[in-house]
Design a protein around this motif. Structure first.
Motif, mmCIF file in Angstrom:
data_model
loop_
_atom_site.group_PDB
_atom_site.id
_atom_site.type_symbol
_atom_site.label_atom_id
_atom_site.label_comp_id
_atom_site.label_asym_id
_atom_site.label_seq_id
_atom_site.Cartn_x
_atom_site.Cartn_y
_atom_site.Cartn_z
ATOM 1 N N ALA A 32 -15.569 -58.828 -10.452
ATOM 2 C CA ALA A 32 -16.727 -59.308 -9.541
ATOM 3 C C ALA A 32 -16.502 -60.776 -9.165
ATOM 4 O O ALA A 32 -16.299 -61.589 -10.201
ATOM 5 C CB ALA A 32 -17.896 -58.990 -10.257
ATOM 6 N N VAL A 33 -16.817 -61.070 -8.127
ATOM 7 C CA VAL A 33 -16.380 -62.277 -7.317
ATOM 8 C C VAL A 33 -17.785 -62.953 -7.102
ATOM 9 O O VAL A 33 -18.343 -62.248 -6.306
ATOM 10 C CB VAL A 33 -15.315 -62.560 -6.296
ATOM 11 N N ILE A 34 -18.106 -64.122 -7.406
ATOM 12 C CA ILE A 34 -19.390 -64.939 -7.089
ATOM 13 C C ILE A 34 -18.961 -65.917 -5.949
ATOM 14 O O ILE A 34 -18.281 -66.877 -6.442
ATOM 15 C CB ILE A 34 -20.151 -65.390 -8.111
ATOM 16 N N GLY A 35 -19.348 -65.718 -4.768
ATOM 17 C CA GLY A 35 -19.261 -66.930 -3.882
ATOM 18 C C GLY A 35 -18.210 -66.588 -2.597
ATOM 19 O O GLY A 35 -17.268 -66.047 -3.007
ATOM 20 N N GLY A 36 -18.748 -66.789 -1.771
ATOM 21 C CA GLY A 36 -17.930 -66.432 -0.305
ATOM 22 C C GLY A 36 -17.468 -67.497 0.567
ATOM 23 O O GLY A 36 -17.226 -67.460 1.651
ATOM 24 N N GLY A 37 -17.158 -68.519 -0.223
ATOM 25 C CA GLY A 37 -16.326 -69.574 0.413
ATOM 26 C C GLY A 37 -14.881 -69.403 0.451
ATOM 27 O O GLY A 37 -14.528 -68.433 -0.024
ATOM 28 N N VAL A 38 -14.062 -70.219 0.921
ATOM 29 C CA VAL A 38 -12.732 -70.008 0.850
ATOM 30 C C VAL A 38 -11.959 -69.576 -0.402
ATOM 31 O O VAL A 38 -10.986 -68.734 -0.593
ATOM 32 C CB VAL A 38 -11.922 -71.352 1.705
#
Length: 592
Positions: free
Chosen positions: A33-39
């Motif tokens: 699971a990834v938190i954060g939709g920046g680059v």
């Protein structure tokens, strides 16, 4: 029997795709699971997905809504870091620059020249010239250094004052005694982040924006995923994952606080402000880089505009909407006007934007001296944190984060392969660029439109052209933003995951900083175009327009304030469109 071939995942992002992603996040155990939709978060999702892992990325607002849409739009090694004797960081960044120019994103990243004015005879040319030579050497390889170009980036050149004034006539003749011209890379950061995310989706990653992390799931001492609030519906989701990677940038400390106790990373937010002015206000064929007392100031060609920035000051106020004050704007104008024949005024400014750099905190009280290097830590089992770094090295940061996370898995996981994975739109781009005139004839559009689309979408421009060909109105320019086709607004919600009007006007396009009215006239036309796909009735459509107009008004008001505190208060006068319903429920920490 003919073998059945599984269909590859599509990369289009629309409301239905988002709903399906959230449904699967609710019901399936994910590897990561990834938190954060920046680059960086998008890069983590791509890295993990291309290793064969199941991935879910959640972002509280929009893709690139924070730092990753508010940079100087440069892909560079950081020439000034050589002066700090940080050659390894420069070398790493220049390798990434080369990869993006040649392999990963040739449709989105291109070379741009910069002029370094010299103000002292003799020693300065030798001193700065040796640094630029080393910069070229690190970027191109010593054996490839030669006048001209190696196919990636031209070699620097020394100019007399007269020659420098020929390429940049707007410079005051007494502002320099000569100059050095060198080349670096440029990118539309928000669109690049979008393409990284869409490429991750193409390789199987699940993605949901307007999905705010409100807590961490625990199994004993281990983090077992995250709890997520869907800001569009109000639903709560338990996203279970074997490993969780936090790539929340300036929100790192808030996510760390969910673990309990003091976190192992300390991130300071540094505010960087840029102003945008029309191209005809400054006459020059090249960008400009000016040395200041604390850092450097860039004057960067940007289509029919110039971007001028940046500031570098500590920021301890609202993280979601950093505000530019009149002091920030005055600093930029004063600094650039020292070298211009015709000074710029506030009336020349088309757009202003402020972003926050997530810097690893150190001993220095000056944010310009804090590290641009990144760190990866595992504060508790099941949770990996990545912070710091710079836009150019997002892929390295992502690979390091995934390496750390898979170390906690009881299985063999392949090494990172993203240096060999072109982003969507890159495959076949040179061939389509060469065929742009014939493509223009088939589409019934001027070749200038085709070039515009190819630089924004690469080979996916054909999808936009197909949309433009479906309805005559979509092949016409947007009202109030004549450099964009109406089809681009529709494509933003049918393929690029935009959920709100501001997503289209500020990140899928750059209308909010490229038009004198900041997109006010274009807002209603765009809202009418995207309403059917997003299921808006007249009330919802009008509410979106009102939200956007309030945002513009609040930003303009903040830019008239003298300091950060009053600018922040003025900017917060406009409510966040994503929190209109969510704020009436229990507030939760921002993430993503």
């Amino acid at each position: 029997m003919t073998p059945t071939r599984l269909a590859a995942p599509t990369a289009g992002l629309d409301p239905a795709r988002r709903a399906e992603a959230l449904r699967r996040m609710r019901t399936e155990m994910m590897d990561v699971a990834v938190i954060g939709g920046g680059v960086t978060g998008a890069g983590v999702a791509l890295d993990a997905a291309t290793r064969g892992l199941s991935v879910a990325l959640v972002e509280a607002r929009d893709l690139a809504a924070g730092t990753s849409s508010r940079s100087s739009k440069l892909i560079h090694g950081g020439l000034r870091y050589l002066e700090q004797l940080n050659a390894p960081l420069v070398r790493e960044a220049l390798r990434e620059r080369s990869l993006m120019l040649d392999t990963l994103a040739p449709h989105l990243v291109h070379s741009v020249p910069f002029l370094l004015p010299l103000t002292h005879h003799g020693w300065e040319r030798a001193y700065i010239g040796s640094g630029v030579l080393l910069y070229d050497t690190l970027g191109q390889g010593l054996a490839r250094i030669a006048p001209g170009s190696d196919g990636t980036m031209p070699h620097h050149r020394h100019l007399s004052r007269k020659a420098a004034l020929r390429v940049f006539p707007s410079l005051r003749s007494d502002a320099l005694v000569g100059a050095i011209q060198y080349w670096d890379g440029q990118v539309d950061d928000a669109r690049h982040t979008l393409f990284v995310a869409r490429t991750a989706v193409r390789y199987g990653a699940l993605l949901a924006t307007s999905a705010r992390v409100t807590g961490l799931l625990r199994e004993g001492d281990r983090v077992a995923g995250v709890t997520v609030s869907d800001l569009e519906s109000g639903d709560e989701i338990a996203l279970r994952a074997r490993q969780t990677i936090n790539a929340a940038g300036v929100w790192t400390d808030e996510i760390q606080s969910m673990v309990g106790g003091r976190g192992r990373l300390s991130v300071r937010a540094s505010k960087g402000v840029h102003i945008v002015v029309p191209r005809d206000r400054i006459h020059g064929e090249t960008g400009l880089i000016l040395r200041t007392e604390k850092s450097v100031l860039f004057v960067i060609p940007w289509g029919s505009h110039w971007i001028i920035g940046t500031t570098d000051t500590d920021w301890n106020l609202d993280l979601a909407h950093p505000a530019a004050s009149s002091a920030d704007i005055d600093y930029l104008l004063t600094t650039v006007n020292r070298v211009l024949r015709t000074p710029l005024t506030a009336d020349d400014i088309t757009g202003v934007y402020a972003g926050l750099r997530p810097l690893l905190a150190g001993e220095s009280e000056d944010t310009s001296q804090l590290s641009r290097e990144h760190a990866v830590v595992t504060p508790v089992p099941g949770l990996t944190m990545v912070a710091g770094g710079k836009y150019t090295t997002y892929r390295v940061m992502a690979a390091d984060a995934v390496d750390a996370a898979v170390g906690g898995m009881n299985r063999a996981v392949p090494a990172s392969c993203t240096e060999k994975i072109p982003l969507l739109g890159a495959d076949g781009f040179p061939a389509l660029w060469n065929a742009r005139e014939s493509l223009a004839r088939r589409a019934g559009l001027h070749v200038g439109w085709i070039e515009h689309l190819l630089h924004r979408y690469g080979t996916l421009a054909e999808e936009v052209l197909e949309l433009a060909g479906s309805r005559a109105e979509l092949a016409r320019p947007l009202t109030g933003a004549s450099t964009y086709l109406a089809a681009e607004a529709v494509y933003a919600v049918t393929h690029e995951g935009a959920l709100h009007l501001e997503d289209v006007l500020t990140r899928r396009t750059r209308i909010s900083i490229e038009t004198p009215d900041r997109g006010v006239e274009a807002a209603r036309h765009v809202a009418e175009l995207i309403a059917p796909t997003l299921g808006w009735d007249v009330t919802a459509r009008d509410r979106e327009v009102e939200h956007y107009l309030a945002r513009v008004q609040a930003e303009r008001a903040s830019q008239r304030q003298a300091d950060d505190a009053t600018a922040d208060a003025a900017r917060l006068g406009a409510p966040d469109v994503r929190l209109g319903r969510a704020e009436r429920r229990t507030p939760a920490p921002a993430a993503g």
